[in-house]
Motif scaffolding. Structure first.
Motif, short mmCIF file in Angstrom:
data_model
loop_
_atom_site.label_atom_id
_atom_site.label_comp_id
_atom_site.label_asym_id
_atom_site.label_seq_id
_atom_site.Cartn_x
_atom_site.Cartn_y
_atom_site.Cartn_z
N THR A 269 6.76 3.08 6.19
CA THR A 269 6.36 2.38 7.44
C THR A 269 6.68 1.16 7.26
O THR A 269 6.97 0.86 8.40
CB THR A 269 5.23 2.70 7.85
OG1 THR A 269 4.33 2.02 6.30
CG2 THR A 269 5.17 4.21 7.54
N THR A 270 7.04 -0.14 6.57
CA THR A 270 6.99 -1.24 6.52
C THR A 270 8.41 -2.18 6.13
O THR A 270 8.38 -3.12 6.34
CB THR A 270 5.83 -1.60 6.37
OG1 THR A 270 5.28 -1.91 4.54
CG2 THR A 270 4.97 -1.21 6.69
N ASN A 271 9.03 -1.31 4.77
CA ASN A 271 10.25 -1.65 4.57
C ASN A 271 11.50 -2.09 4.92
O ASN A 271 11.85 -1.22 5.82
CB ASN A 271 10.97 -0.56 3.35
CG ASN A 271 11.56 -1.28 1.95
OD1 ASN A 271 11.75 -2.39 2.66
ND2 ASN A 271 11.13 -0.85 0.99
N VAL B 190 -5.70 10.02 -8.79
CA VAL B 190 -5.71 8.83 -8.17
C VAL B 190 -3.75 8.25 -7.99
O VAL B 190 -3.62 7.32 -7.52
CB VAL B 190 -6.35 8.14 -8.96
CG1 VAL B 190 -6.25 6.40 -9.60
CG2 VAL B 190 -7.71 8.42 -8.59
N ALA B 191 -3.84 9.20 -9.57
CA ALA B 191 -1.82 8.88 -9.72
C ALA B 191 -1.96 9.17 -8.79
O ALA B 191 -0.80 8.56 -8.00
CB ALA B 191 -1.67 8.70 -11.03
N VAL B 192 -2.09 10.30 -7.92
CA VAL B 192 -0.88 10.64 -7.24
C VAL B 192 -0.97 10.24 -5.85
O VAL B 192 0.04 10.01 -4.70
CB VAL B 192 -1.26 12.12 -6.23
CG1 VAL B 192 -0.51 13.02 -5.61
CG2 VAL B 192 -0.04 13.05 -8.04
N GLY B 193 -2.31 9.77 -5.87
CA GLY B 193 -2.63 9.14 -4.28
C GLY B 193 -2.11 7.29 -4.24
O GLY B 193 -1.22 7.05 -3.12
N CYS C 167 1.13 6.68 -5.54
CA CYS C 167 2.35 7.24 -5.07
C CYS C 167 2.42 7.53 -3.81
O CYS C 167 3.56 6.78 -3.42
CB CYS C 167 2.36 8.34 -6.31
SG CYS C 167 2.75 8.21 -7.65
N ALA C 168 1.62 8.49 -2.71
CA ALA C 168 1.68 8.66 -1.94
C ALA C 168 1.64 7.18 -0.47
O ALA C 168 2.58 7.25 0.19
CB ALA C 168 0.35 9.41 -1.58
N MET C 169 0.34 6.17 -0.75
CA MET C 169 -0.09 5.25 -1.12
C MET C 169 1.71 4.45 -0.39
O MET C 169 1.98 4.06 0.01
CB MET C 169 -0.88 4.60 -1.54
CG MET C 169 -1.04 2.96 -0.20
SD MET C 169 -2.34 2.27 -0.94
CE MET C 169 -1.41 1.54 -2.35
#
Length: 89
Positions: free
Chosen positions: A35-37, A21-24, A26-28
């Motif tokens: 993509t959006t920053n 969950v933590a890696v997910g 971070c990846a998100m």
């Protein structure tokens, strides 16, 4: 076979789940930033643009859907339990 039995015990499954969950998360966040920053420029054409005064795009990035959803909520995890123990009825 011995190493499989050492690492795949049932006691280790919650650790694998929490790390996954933590890696997910971070990846998100990394994908969201790339993509959006508005301050991150990946392509060469965008990097040569320099500093942009694009306040609308920055506002859209800062005011994402989760922030809009949480803004109208009380900052409590379990409001019914908190109200039960704190409100004198």
């Amino acid at each position: 076979m011995a190493s499989t039995n050492r690492w795949l015990r049932p006691e280790v499954y919650p650790l694998f789940a929490s790390v996954s969950v933590a890696v997910g998360i971070c990846a998100m966040q990394l994908v969201r930033n790339i993509t959006t920053n508005p301050e991150v420029r990946v392509t060469k054409e965008n990097r040569t643009a320099g500093i942009l005064e694009n306040h609308e795009e920055g506002e859209r990035y800062a005011e994402h859907g989760l922030r809009k959803f949480v803004r109208k909520r009380q900052p409590q995890i379990m409001p019914s339990v908190n109200n039960f123990f704190s409100d004198p009825n």
